[in-house]
Design a protein around this motif. Structure first.
Motif, PDB file in Angstrom:
ATOM      1  N   GLU A  95       0.837  -1.184   0.000  1.00 38.32           N
ATOM      2  CA  GLU A  95       0.000   0.000   0.000  1.00 38.32           C
ATOM      3  C   GLU A  95       0.881   1.247   0.000  1.00 38.32           C
ATOM      4  O   GLU A  95       1.852   1.323   0.761  1.00 38.32           O
ATOM      5  CB  GLU A  95      -0.877  -0.013   1.252  1.00 38.32           C
ATOM      6  N   GLY A  96       0.549   2.189  -0.846  1.00 35.40           N
ATOM      7  CA  GLY A  96       1.313   3.425  -0.905  1.00 35.40           C
ATOM      8  C   GLY A  96       2.386   3.437  -1.971  1.00 35.40           C
ATOM      9  O   GLY A  96       3.109   4.418  -2.108  1.00 35.40           O
ATOM     10  N   SER A  97       2.525   2.357  -2.744  1.00 31.08           N
ATOM     11  CA  SER A  97       3.550   2.371  -3.790  1.00 31.08           C
ATOM     12  C   SER A  97       2.992   3.027  -5.039  1.00 31.08           C
ATOM     13  O   SER A  97       1.794   2.998  -5.299  1.00 31.08           O
ATOM     14  CB  SER A  97       4.032   0.963  -4.070  1.00 31.08           C
ATOM     15  N   LYS A  98       3.902   3.611  -5.802  1.00 25.15           N
ATOM     16  CA  LYS A  98       3.469   4.426  -6.946  1.00 25.15           C
ATOM     17  C   LYS A  98       4.204   4.019  -8.216  1.00 25.15           C
ATOM     18  O   LYS A  98       5.204   3.309  -8.172  1.00 25.15           O
ATOM     19  CB  LYS A  98       3.755   5.898  -6.650  1.00 25.15           C
ATOM     20  N   LEU A 101      -6.202  -4.432   6.834  1.00 26.75           N
ATOM     21  CA  LEU A 101      -6.045  -3.066   7.327  1.00 26.75           C
ATOM     22  C   LEU A 101      -5.688  -2.053   6.245  1.00 26.75           C
ATOM     23  O   LEU A 101      -5.006  -1.073   6.506  1.00 26.75           O
ATOM     24  CB  LEU A 101      -4.983  -3.013   8.437  1.00 26.75           C
ATOM     25  N   ASP A 102      -6.134  -2.306   5.024  1.00 27.82           N
ATOM     26  CA  ASP A 102      -5.848  -1.359   3.952  1.00 27.82           C
ATOM     27  C   ASP A 102      -6.884  -0.250   3.940  1.00 27.82           C
ATOM     28  O   ASP A 102      -8.071  -0.505   4.109  1.00 27.82           O
ATOM     29  CB  ASP A 102      -5.871  -2.069   2.602  1.00 27.82           C
ATOM     30  N   VAL A 103      -6.409   0.946   3.703  1.00 27.76           N
ATOM     31  CA  VAL A 103      -7.335   2.068   3.620  1.00 27.76           C
ATOM     32  C   VAL A 103      -7.523   2.491   2.166  1.00 27.76           C
ATOM     33  O   VAL A 103      -8.636   2.574   1.668  1.00 27.76           O
ATOM     34  CB  VAL A 103      -6.832   3.254   4.469  1.00 27.76           C
ATOM     35  N   ILE A 106       8.082   4.896   4.999  1.00 26.59           N
ATOM     36  CA  ILE A 106       7.234   5.394   6.082  1.00 26.59           C
ATOM     37  C   ILE A 106       5.856   4.737   6.051  1.00 26.59           C
ATOM     38  O   ILE A 106       5.208   4.556   7.067  1.00 26.59           O
ATOM     39  CB  ILE A 106       7.129   6.940   5.998  1.00 26.59           C
ATOM     40  N   PHE A 107       5.424   4.311   4.854  1.00 23.57           N
ATOM     41  CA  PHE A 107       4.111   3.673   4.731  1.00 23.57           C
ATOM     42  C   PHE A 107       4.049   2.342   5.470  1.00 23.57           C
ATOM     43  O   PHE A 107       2.986   1.861   5.815  1.00 23.57           O
ATOM     44  CB  PHE A 107       3.779   3.445   3.257  1.00 23.57           C
ATOM     45  N   MET A 108       5.247   1.773   5.714  1.00 14.36           N
ATOM     46  CA  MET A 108       5.264   0.503   6.436  1.00 14.36           C
ATOM     47  C   MET A 108       4.702   0.662   7.847  1.00 14.36           C
ATOM     48  O   MET A 108       4.178  -0.282   8.421  1.00 14.36           O
ATOM     49  CB  MET A 108       6.700  -0.024   6.545  1.00 14.36           C
ATOM     50  N   LEU A 109       4.855   1.846   8.391  1.00 13.31           N
ATOM     51  CA  LEU A 109       4.447   2.058   9.782  1.00 13.31           C
ATOM     52  C   LEU A 109       2.962   2.371   9.922  1.00 13.31           C
ATOM     53  O   LEU A 109       2.429   2.396  11.027  1.00 13.31           O
ATOM     54  CB  LEU A 109       5.266   3.202  10.388  1.00 13.31           C
ATOM     55  N   ALA A 110       2.301   2.624   8.792  1.00  9.30           N
ATOM     56  CA  ALA A 110       0.905   3.070   8.861  1.00  9.30           C
ATOM     57  C   ALA A 110       0.031   2.069   9.599  1.00  9.30           C
ATOM     58  O   ALA A 110      -0.725   2.435  10.506  1.00  9.30           O
ATOM     59  CB  ALA A 110       0.374   3.318   7.463  1.00  9.30           C
ATOM     60  N   PHE A 137     -10.311  -6.538   7.704  1.00 12.88           N
ATOM     61  CA  PHE A 137      -9.662  -7.807   7.971  1.00 12.88           C
ATOM     62  C   PHE A 137     -10.082  -8.733   6.840  1.00 12.88           C
ATOM     63  O   PHE A 137     -11.244  -9.099   6.747  1.00 12.88           O
ATOM     64  CB  PHE A 137     -10.080  -8.377   9.323  1.00 12.88           C
ATOM     65  N   ALA A 138      -9.136  -9.079   5.997  1.00 11.31           N
ATOM     66  CA  ALA A 138      -9.479  -9.806   4.773  1.00 11.31           C
ATOM     67  C   ALA A 138      -9.679 -11.285   5.081  1.00 11.31           C
ATOM     68  O   ALA A 138      -8.948 -12.139   4.595  1.00 11.31           O
ATOM     69  CB  ALA A 138      -8.396  -9.608   3.735  1.00 11.31           C
ATOM     70  N   VAL A 139     -10.669 -11.602   5.909  1.00 12.12           N
ATOM     71  CA  VAL A 139     -10.893 -12.996   6.267  1.00 12.12           C
ATOM     72  C   VAL A 139     -11.835 -13.643   5.260  1.00 12.12           C
ATOM     73  O   VAL A 139     -12.584 -12.978   4.562  1.00 12.12           O
ATOM     74  CB  VAL A 139     -11.503 -13.125   7.672  1.00 12.12           C
TER      75      VAL A 139
END
Lengths: 467, 720
Positions: free
Chosen positions: A379-382, A403-405, A435-439, B116-118
């Motif tokens: 997530e967050g890669s461009k 947990l993806d937004v 930094i996106f790793m910490l999100a 939660f991708a369950v």
């Protein structure tokens, strides 16, 4: 390594354009093949054809393109065409790969289809060179009889031409056909032709004009299981926490002669060589080294019959479908495994990252009718871009995982009709800020923090209306 | 602002917890641990095998849940399932309790919303353990309500690991009971709370709890009969109060209206005999209220007595006449067979073989009581004693719940589940009260030495102190010994529970595991092999005939149409299948063709020694078939009342379709070293008919250990 290829491409392009303007049609006539040898290997269900052509430029102008022609029925089943040229003398010979591209020619007889081999150095007048061509055909052996019982062995037809179809004059040619066993029911005789052991020899034939064709039909026993993956979806998910998760969804079918009538377990267990000789009992998948958490399951759960062997160079996963696959039987399953990220993810000098991974199907000796490779970027890669050594269809998708937004970018690549030689590497380049790793950890931490704050607040606040 | 040192010491003091806070902290942390324990002790099956759905019925629930996730609630509600009960079909939306599926989908949606991708399967597998954890919380509050928070904690711990409950709530047992026990206990707890407080809010909550229970499990009938019975007992014992009136009326009326929203239940609350007790008690309450009012208005007791007599007689007469009219006119349906079989354990055996054939409907053996309750079995009477010693509205409820459910648990094995919460709660009272008395004994002795007697402690305390004063040293040692004894028993209980969970209740029964010759674990995955073969290699619209046990699994895993399944709603249809299985092949093929069957599936354990196969179930097929079609007679399959498959078997047995399908080509097979070919390991005999010929069916697939055999029905020969 990159530079010479570019230069060669550029050179080739200039030459090509030059030649195209000067002698477009004449290049066909000026070449001739002084000697051609063809070896057709029918031992598995993938037909491998090795063609050795000695090409001579009999014209006056130098040329750098050589055409290969195929009958239209073969082109549909053609998985890959490779051309090599030998360089150097005697012991120090090296094989150099040449570019091969499909081409259209306006005056093709009987809808013959063409591939062009671009020589590295133009062939001057009077010179000759030896080309090694390898092409693979899938779905080219037709089972006959189309339905067999459990105890029968599988017989197939193979159709080809005794003479090599070529737009050039061929002075001398020979064809060797290797069958999987000595059991050959029949083969078309085109004198001189003979059969010895597992080899059928056609030729040598002298002086055949362009587009000579002499159909042959070989009827022989081929008990190798015709493992065809009708559809394969490979999903490669990159996690910058150090893991590369691969999920592969298979739809496997035995494309040989269809099973007819009874399946008897007694016979299958007591006489395994005679019964179900062509059945598909197990498959071997070659996975990268240092593979971990391998699973093998299908829609209704885990399949317990699999073995993993690992050593430092490769991992081998032997999988058995739930039941032996007879002709026409299907099985769908999923293989998943994790890989250490540092083996596959690299950084370029301009701060971009790229994934270097194999494209094709890890199962040995299988044909894949349709392959979809999905690379799920974090997530967050461009700016994703993919580099694949052969033409594929590409598009982008978005996937939501844990947990993806905003969702993860997915690079989707599709290709049809694949054989094991397509297992070459491809690269996906993208930019990613660490930094996106910490999100996600921060999100979790703050959620727990809020929960505890709420608990504390609840314990300290009196919400009752009455005192 | 004070000076610095003072504020620092204040700060320190504020960090130091008060006793009450300490107690709260300990209680909360114990509850959290119990919550986690209840969840993880149910994960044995996931660790041993995999995250999969177990047994038979859960596969139907899983399939419907999948349908619900894919098609949404309205399609689910109106779902007509063509894949089962061919050619009749099944109105799924109207013939199931949707609570479980809706709950699972709700959890799934929430998790998905939280990213939660369950997979829905994981949710289904873990629903039962999750609800078991929630049940422990309810048990804590319930225990707190009827006794004290100590008893609540003990109850939570006991129920968290009680095998009687674990048997139906391990991970993967995705069945109605999993959520229903939570709903049951919750309803009871909230109702008791409502009776104790007289609060409309709690009563409303119990109506909703009841609604959830109705939506989840047919066992709601237990609630709708137990609560009126409880109310009746309170009325008889003179414990009628306004609190009870509010609690019961609100719960009954709202609960009934809500329950009518479930299609499967419909108007049963006003039309079926099983629900009439609740309605009768409802009217009785009104009469009581009315009498109470009249009594309040009238000062003359004699007049009131006369009025009472007339009113009660009239009310009973009107009620009796209404009930009689309802029964005669057919408006009120009589009790169902299942209900009868609860009241009379021998009823099913004589009248409904299909209920009697299910192993979990058998009367309970003593050993299974011991197995499922262990020490709770003798803590239960002790707890009853404590309850009787301190009778209140709440303890009367738990006593009644315990006694009635114990009776039902004795009638049917599966109802041990319903008794478990009551047994745990009552035992918890016993444990908590005993331990509390003993520790009070130990601790107050010091206080007696130091400060003499303290006032204000409970009655039991002062009485123990009185005892203590008489013989101090012996008492102290005795108390310590008893305490150790109690802890020893409880630790044995914990060990037993863990052992039972891991050994007996954590096998999915789809995958069979056995020990190999070298002590390694051998897995027989034949069921899934066969079902997956059906799914992949048969035509999409193929109809599979098998005994009803495997119906749900075939539709869920094999994705093929079945003739009968575990929803045994049509006895005739099942009997037809039973008849086909127990007829000769040429008679059976007529039935098979008339049912449009393409494949016949049998389960056979002769190679592996798997004993719950179709040959061992065969007599039930004969009985159920014979119950509808008198052509099939049980004695034809027996020799001198004995059931056998070897040479001495009855000729009809040796040639019936089931025998042929199971033993086809088995005569050539060597199963065990040193035994003749065709040696059946499940029954330990050499089979009687080794030369089985099939005329109208052919072997289509047999799994690697022969557990499942599938036959294809050949098309009829061409007429020329």
């Amino acid at each position: 390594m990159d530079a010479p290829i570019r230069a060669r491409e550029a050179l080739g392009f200039i030459l090509f354009s030059l030649l195209f303007s000067i002698c477009r049609s004449s290049s066909l006539n000026h070449l001739l093949i002084s000697n051609a040898e063809r070896r057709i290997d029918l031992s598995s269900h993938i037909v491998k054809v090795y063609l050795t052509l000695k090409v001579e430029n009999a014209g006056s102008t130098p040329t750098s393109e050589v055409f290969l022609s195929f009958p239209p029925t073969q082109v549909d089943h053609l998985a890959t065409v490779e051309a090599l040229v030998t360089k150097g003398k005697r012991k120090k010979t090296t094989l150099v790969r040449l570019d091969v591209k499909p081409t259209e020619l306006p005056d093709a007889p009987n809808d013959a289809k063409y591939f062009t081999i671009y020589l590295a150095n133009p062939l001057k007048s009077g010179e000759s060179t030896t080309l090694e061509v390898l092409y693979l055909l899938t779905h080219s052996q037709e089972p006959f009889p189309a339905e067999i019982a459990q105890s029968e062995s599988q017989l197939v037809y193979y159709r080809d031409s005794a003479l090599i179809l070529s737009p050039y004059h061929i002075k001398q040619q020979t064809t060797f056909i290797k069958t999987p066993s000595t059991k050959v029911e029949s083969f078309t005789r085109v004198e001189p032709s003979n059969r010895a052991g597992t080899e059928i020899k056609y030729g040598p034939y002298e002086d055949h004009p362009p587009y000579s064709f002499s159909p042959i039909l070989i009827h022989f026993e081929n008990n190798s299981p015709f493992a065809v993956v009708e559809e394969l979806v490979r999903e490669v998910e990159i996690s910058h926490w150090g893991n590369l998760q691969v999920t592969e969804q298979y739809t496997l079918v035995h494309a040989g002669a269809r099973h007819k009538g009874v399946f008897s377990r007694v016979d299958f267990q007591s006489r395994p060589t005679l019964n179900g000789a062509s059945s598909l009992r197990y498959l071997l998948a070659r996975l990268p080294p240092r593979v971990h958490s391998v699973y093998y399951r299908d829609e209704i759960g885990n399949i317990s019959s699999s073995h993993l062997r690992t050593d430092s160079r490769k991992s081998e996963l032997e999988i058995e479908p739930r039941y032996p696959l007879f002709g026409g039987w299907k099985a769908t399953f999923v293989i998943g495994y994790g890989l250490p990220l540092q083996d596959f993810l690299f950084e370029t000098s301009d701060d971009r990252r790229y994934l270097n991974f194999t494209f094709g199907c890890p199962l040995l000796e299988t044909v894949v009718d349709k392959l979809t490779v999905k690379v799920v970027l974090p997530e967050g890669s461009k700016d994703p871009s993919a580099v694949v050594p052969f033409p594929v269809e590409q598009h982008l998708e978005t996937k939501y995982s844990y947990l993806d937004v905003v969702g993860r970018t997915v690079v989707v690549m599709e290709k049809k009709n694949l054989v094991p030689t397509h297992n070459s590497h491809f690269q996906v380049y993208y930019t990613f800020k660490p930094i996106f790793m910490l999100a996600e950890p921060l999100m979790l931490a703050s959620a727990f923090f809020l929960f505890f704050v709420a608990c504390v607040a609840y314990l300290h606040i009196d919400l009752s209306i009455r005192k | 602002m004070a000076t610095m040192p003072a504020s620092a010491s204040d700060l320190l003091k504020s960090f130091k917890l008060k006793t009450k806070q300490q107690e709260l902290l300990i209680r909360v942390s114990i509850l959290c641990l119990v919550y986690i324990l209840a969840f993880i002790t149910r994960l044995f099956s996931v660790l041993r095998y995999e995250s999969m759905i177990h047994e038979f019925d859960p596969y139907f629930n899983y399939r419907t849940t999948l349908y619900l996730t894919e098609n949404g609630f309205y399609d689910f509600w109106n779902w007509f399932d063509y894949e089962s009960w061919y050619p009749l079909g099944r109105i799924v939306g109207g013939t199931l309790y949707p609570g479980l599926m809706v709950t699972a989908v709700l959890i799934y949606r929430i998790l998905r919303f939280l990213r939660f991708a369950v997979h829905i399967r994981e949710v289904c597998v873990l629903t039962a353990p999750f609800f078991a954890s929630n049940t422990t919380l309810v048990a804590y509050f319930f225990g707190k309500e009827i006794w004290d928070s100590g008893a609540g904690l003990v109850a939570a711990i006991l129920i968290a690991i009680c095998p009687g409950y674990i048997s139906r709530s391990v991970a993967g047992s995705y069945d109605n009971e999993g959520v229903a026990i939570f709903a049951l206990l919750f309803t009871f707890y909230v109702f008791v709370k409502a009776v104790n407080t007289g609060s409309l809010a709690w009563s409303l909550a119990s109506a909703f709890g009841y609604f959830y229970m109705v939506s989840a499990w047919g066992g709601y009938v237990f609630i709708i009969n137990l609560i009126p019975l409880y109310v009746l007992v309170l009325l008889i014992t003179g414990r009628y109060s306004m609190r009870l009136y509010v609690a019961y009326n609100c719960m009954y009326i709202l609960g009934m209206l809500l329950a009518m929203q479930i299609r499967f239940v419909g108007f049963q609350h006003v039309q079926s005999g099983e629900h009439m007790a609740a309605m009768g008690v409802f009217f009785l309450m009104q009469v009581f209220y009315f009498l109470d009012w009249v009594k309040h208005m009238l000062s003359d007791t004699k007049l009131f007595q006369a009025f009472l007599r007339i009113t009660v007689t009239c009310a009973v007469a009107v009620g009796g006449i209404a009930l009689g009219l309802g029964m005669v006119s057919g408006y009120i349906s009589p009790w169902t067979g299942r209900f009868y079989s609860l009241l009379d354990p021998t009823y099913a055996k004589d009248h409904i073989p299909i209920i009697a054939s299910v192993s979990e409907h058998q009367p309970t053996a003593w050993s299974s009581f011991m197995f499922d309750f262990h020490i709770l079995l003798f803590l239960f009477p002790a707890g009853l004693y404590f309850c009787f010693k301190r009778l209140s509205d709440a303890t009367i409820f738990i006593v009644m719940y315990g006694l009635t459910s114990m009776y039902f648990a004795g009638v049917m094995v599966r109802l041990i589940l319903v008794a478990t919460p009551a047994v745990c709660l009552i035992s918890a009272i016993a444990v908590s009260a005993t331990v509390k008395n003993l520790t009070v004994l130990l601790r107050s002795k010091n206080k007696v030495v130091q400060t003499g007697s303290t006032k204000g402690s409970g009655g039991s305390k002062s009485s123990s102190k009185a005892l203590l004063d008489q013989s101090q040293p012996f008492q102290k040692n005795g108390a310590i010994a008893l305490l150790f004894g109690a802890f020893y028993l409880l630790s044995r209980y914990a060990t037993h529970c863990t052992w039972v969970t891991s050994e007996a209740y954590s096998s999915p029964s789809i995958v069979l595991a056995a020990r190999g010759a070298h002590g390694n674990r051998v897995i027989f995955d034949d069921y899934r092999e066969a079902y997956f073969w059906l799914r992949q290699n048969t035509p999409q619209d193929a109809k599979v005939m098998s005994w009803w046990d495997y119906g749900y699994q075939i539709t869920a895993m094999g994705n093929r149409t079945v003739i009968v399944d575990n929803n045994t709603w049509n006895n005739t249809h099942i009997a037809t299948v039973g008849r086909a299985m127990s007829s000769y092949e040429d008679e059976a093929i007529e039935i098979i063709r008339s049912l449009d069957v393409d494949y016949v599936l049998v389960v056979f354990g002769g190679v592996t020694g798997y004993s719950s196969d179709d040959i061992n179930k065969f007599l039930w097929m004969v009985r159920i078939g014979g119950g509808v079609f008198p052509v099939i007679k049980e004695p034809d399959y027996l020799v001198n009342g004995e059931y056998r498959v070897d040479k001495g078997a009855a000729p009809k047995m040796l040639n019936c379709l089931m025998y042929k399908l199971c033993y086809y080509r088995f005569g050539e097979m060597l199963t065990e070293y040193g035994k003749p070919p065709g040696y059946d390991r499940a029954r330990g005999v050499e089979i009687g008919n080794k030369d089985v010929k099939l005329e109208h069916l052919e072997e289509a697939f047999t799994t690697s250990n022969w557990i499942v055999r599938i036959y294809r029905v050949k098309p009829p020969n061409n007429r020329w």
